[in-house]
Design an enzyme around this catalytic site. Structure first.
Site, short mmCIF file in Angstrom:
data_model
loop_
_atom_site.label_atom_id
_atom_site.label_comp_id
_atom_site.label_asym_id
_atom_site.label_seq_id
_atom_site.Cartn_x
_atom_site.Cartn_y
_atom_site.Cartn_z
N ASP A 92 -37.95 61.66 -136.08
CA ASP A 92 -38.64 60.37 -136.03
C ASP A 92 -40.14 60.63 -135.97
O ASP A 92 -40.58 61.78 -135.96
CB ASP A 92 -38.13 59.51 -134.86
CG ASP A 92 -38.42 60.14 -133.52
OD1 ASP A 92 -39.08 61.20 -133.47
OD2 ASP A 92 -37.97 59.59 -132.50
N ASP A 265 -28.95 55.83 -136.29
CA ASP A 265 -28.95 56.75 -135.16
C ASP A 265 -28.93 55.90 -133.91
O ASP A 265 -29.41 54.76 -133.93
CB ASP A 265 -30.22 57.61 -135.15
CG ASP A 265 -31.38 56.86 -134.54
OD1 ASP A 265 -31.65 57.03 -133.34
OD2 ASP A 265 -32.00 56.04 -135.25
N CYS A 303 -6.26 58.48 -130.77
CA CYS A 303 -7.41 59.26 -131.25
C CYS A 303 -7.05 60.74 -131.40
O CYS A 303 -6.52 61.34 -130.47
CB CYS A 303 -8.56 59.08 -130.27
SG CYS A 303 -10.00 60.10 -130.62
N CYS A 305 -9.17 63.23 -131.64
CA CYS A 305 -10.32 64.08 -131.34
C CYS A 305 -9.92 65.21 -130.39
O CYS A 305 -8.92 65.12 -129.70
CB CYS A 305 -11.48 63.26 -130.77
SG CYS A 305 -11.42 63.02 -128.98
N CYS A 308 -9.19 63.90 -126.78
CA CYS A 308 -7.94 63.15 -126.59
C CYS A 308 -6.71 64.02 -126.82
O CYS A 308 -5.63 63.70 -126.33
CB CYS A 308 -7.93 61.92 -127.50
SG CYS A 308 -9.07 60.63 -126.90
N HIS A 334 -15.72 62.92 -127.56
CA HIS A 334 -14.89 61.77 -127.93
C HIS A 334 -15.72 60.63 -128.52
O HIS A 334 -15.39 60.07 -129.56
CB HIS A 334 -14.09 61.25 -126.73
CG HIS A 334 -13.45 59.93 -127.04
ND1 HIS A 334 -12.28 59.85 -127.76
CD2 HIS A 334 -13.86 58.66 -126.83
CE1 HIS A 334 -11.99 58.57 -127.95
NE2 HIS A 334 -12.93 57.84 -127.39
#
Lengths: 374, 374
Positions: A92, A265, A303, A305, A308, A334
């Site tokens: 940025d 973002d 999920c 991931c 999980c 997660h």
């Protein structure tokens, strides 16, 4: 080495699925960029980010210029070599942080004089200095230096900041040198459609390879934000990526993609994870809640991931209560997976021309879940 | 399901290389057990532990009984199911922590009454309660409840604690029920060889599948510790594993393996990592030191660990100075890899009957490095 290039590969309504080609690899859009303020996403290692599908990271110019210092990062080979993240980076401009974090700010036409929130040292951030810092950092995408008025600023203040942002965008472009880095412009103007139009037209006239919408997610109403996005989308060139800075919730992102935005973002998934707030397909879940203490289920049973697959709510709650750092790691993994997976699903729905269907189904599911709890 | 079994497969001098078979897998010895106080090694995920070669973790009875509570862990299926670590666990007895952390301790023959350092709640830890907690936690190896006098305690106090530890070992054995969990005895006696002998003989008489040496690494001199280890080694049965609790530096571990010790745990690699202290083949390195700020080299150029493969000293120092959690993760991974890799090299040297050669080379290298700095 050229900077970034962008192609829109599919459209569904105003939603676009595209491809951003950068010196450090390709990125499919719409894309969510995890925030790596100090050159590291908090609590998660790079390889875990890659595994869950992160492709491009945001790093903060303001933080890095103060620590470890942009000249030092440059001497060490730039952000990619310094951090070991070999995918694309976006930095940025430093504008937002200098207006929200720095002490003793003095804003003038030249730039912003301020004192570091770390050690009180005196600094100037101007369009020229922001370009120097961002070229030292060496991200694939740099942002023009902008003035960010607070969300409750009166119209006259927003008008002044918007006009100055345009002048600073011109100076940013004039100062920017690196051919392997692309400089994006930032549209300001608060919730005032005429100011947004003025800003967008002036930036498009200057010509940038990509355009950001700044000054949203600062307390405006949702209808105000939607009107601004509609307005800006109509003015920005269709063949350039559009980046909505600092937004937002899953719902906010879905709505913005529907209005033609390509890049996002936000600290929400990472910051909330550290506070014990999880995003799930069944709504948000606060791991601090005592009802999770004996619950052997993963945060989100649907999920896939890494968290999980291995951790129960009971274990995560215990780690969080015991101030174990792995609580932050597991929950950040997660939450970022949730965001990145949502972007994948969204891209696919656009390519299949089923975005609207996916959108309403997703928003309804999230809304139901909020009411039911999980 | 039986508890653990142990075979010595090779010897070189008094050093042994063996194999510990547990209900959750095999462990080659000499072994270092990373400390996972609250059921998690601080700052490192289980899969990263596995990747760097951790095979068995230690968890703390005292901490887990207070939070999240041993009955809760039992209801959730025990430590393995609760934490997701599917390799072996060892739990300590709670003795050491109750004597070092708990407030308002009252020690009597029954056990120790104390208040939690977390919330002031009242608890009793006795041989029977320690067994109950450890059976609830369900580690592969449990430890008999012992009294740990401070390192500077007068001989009479040590004698009393040693005799009590023997009585408590008898009660621990009588109270212990789980057949899938092995209970190890703990030899106490401070630096007093006659007390150590008395303790070791009494425990061997009771008969345990493994024996620990407690009450060391509490400020005694190195010759004192070596004398105690020599004494105890001669008294413990050769076919049972020997575990030196809470030790220590790389040099301490090498010296203890030379004296026939098979198992170790220590917070040093993990705690030091969080404080920015790295163990390397070229000596210790403090990442806080300003000279690392511009150094693109990994912490240990000869180290193949995931951290040294990807992170420079400059980046680690930056993350540490910026209080980024990944600093702790990256440095803990390195320090544990250093310990675990040293154990691998040591096991191999014993199997090749080159332990003494390896030992002196390693100790000389570490000593040289300390003088030279790195």
């Amino acid at each position: 080495m050229a900077g970034v290039s962008f192609v829109v590969e599919a459209r569904d309504g105003r939603a676009r699925a595209g491809r951003l080609t950068t010196p450090h690899g390709e990125v499919e859009t719409p894309v969510f960029m995890p925030v790596g303020t100090a050159g590291a996403v908090k609590a998660v290692l790079h390889r875990d980010l890659r595994e869950i599908g992160a492709r491009i990271l945001l790093a903060n110019t303001y933080h890095l210029m103060l620590r470890p210092g942009d000249a030092r990062v440059a001497a060490l080979g730039g952000l990619h070599a310094f951090t070991g993240w070999d995918g694309p980076f976006l930095t940025d401009s430093g504008g937002y942080q200098v207006f929200s974090l720095a002490a003793l700010r003095e804003v003038g036409e030249e730039g912003v004089r301020f004192r570091s929130h770390l050690d009180g040292s005196a600094h100037l951030l101007s369009p020229e200095r922001s370009m120097e810092v961002q070229e030292n950092l060496g991200a694939d995408i740099a942002m023009a230096f902008d003035e960010c008025p607070p969300g409750d600023a009166p119209r006259e203040a927003v008008a002044g900041a918007t006009a100055r942002t345009t002048r600073w965008a011109r100076r940013s472009r004039a100062a920017h040198r690196r051919a392997d880095q692309s400089l994006f412009g930032i549209v300001q103007g608060g919730v005032h459609l005429d100011l947004r139009e003025e800003s967008a037209r002036a930036l498009v006239e200057l010509g940038f390879p990509g355009y950001a919408v700044g000054g949203l997610s600062v307390g405006e109403t949702r209808p105000d934000r939607e009107r601004v996005l509609d307005q800006v989308e109509a003015l920005l060139p269709a063949d350039r990526p559009r980046y909505l800075m600092g937004v937002g919730t899953p719902e906010d992102i879905v709505d913005a993609v529907a209005r033609g935005v390509d890049m996002f973002d936000c600290v929400l998934p990472t910051r909330n994870a550290r506070n014990g707030q999880l995003f799930t397909s069944r709504g948000r879940l606060s791991i601090r809640n005592a009802r999770h203490a004996d619950d052997p289920r993963p945060p989100d049973p649907d999920c896939p991931c890494p968290t999980c697959r291995t951790a129960s709510r009971a274990y995560l709650r215990h780690l969080h209560q015991a101030n174990e750092m792995t609580a932050a790691t597991l929950m950040t993994v997660h939450n970022l997976f949730f965001y990145l997976d949502m972007m994948r699903a969204m891209r696919q729905s656009i390519r299949l021309c089923r975005f609207e269907e996916w959108r309403w189904e997703t928003l309804r599911r999230l809304a139901d879940a909020e009411q039911i709890g999980s």
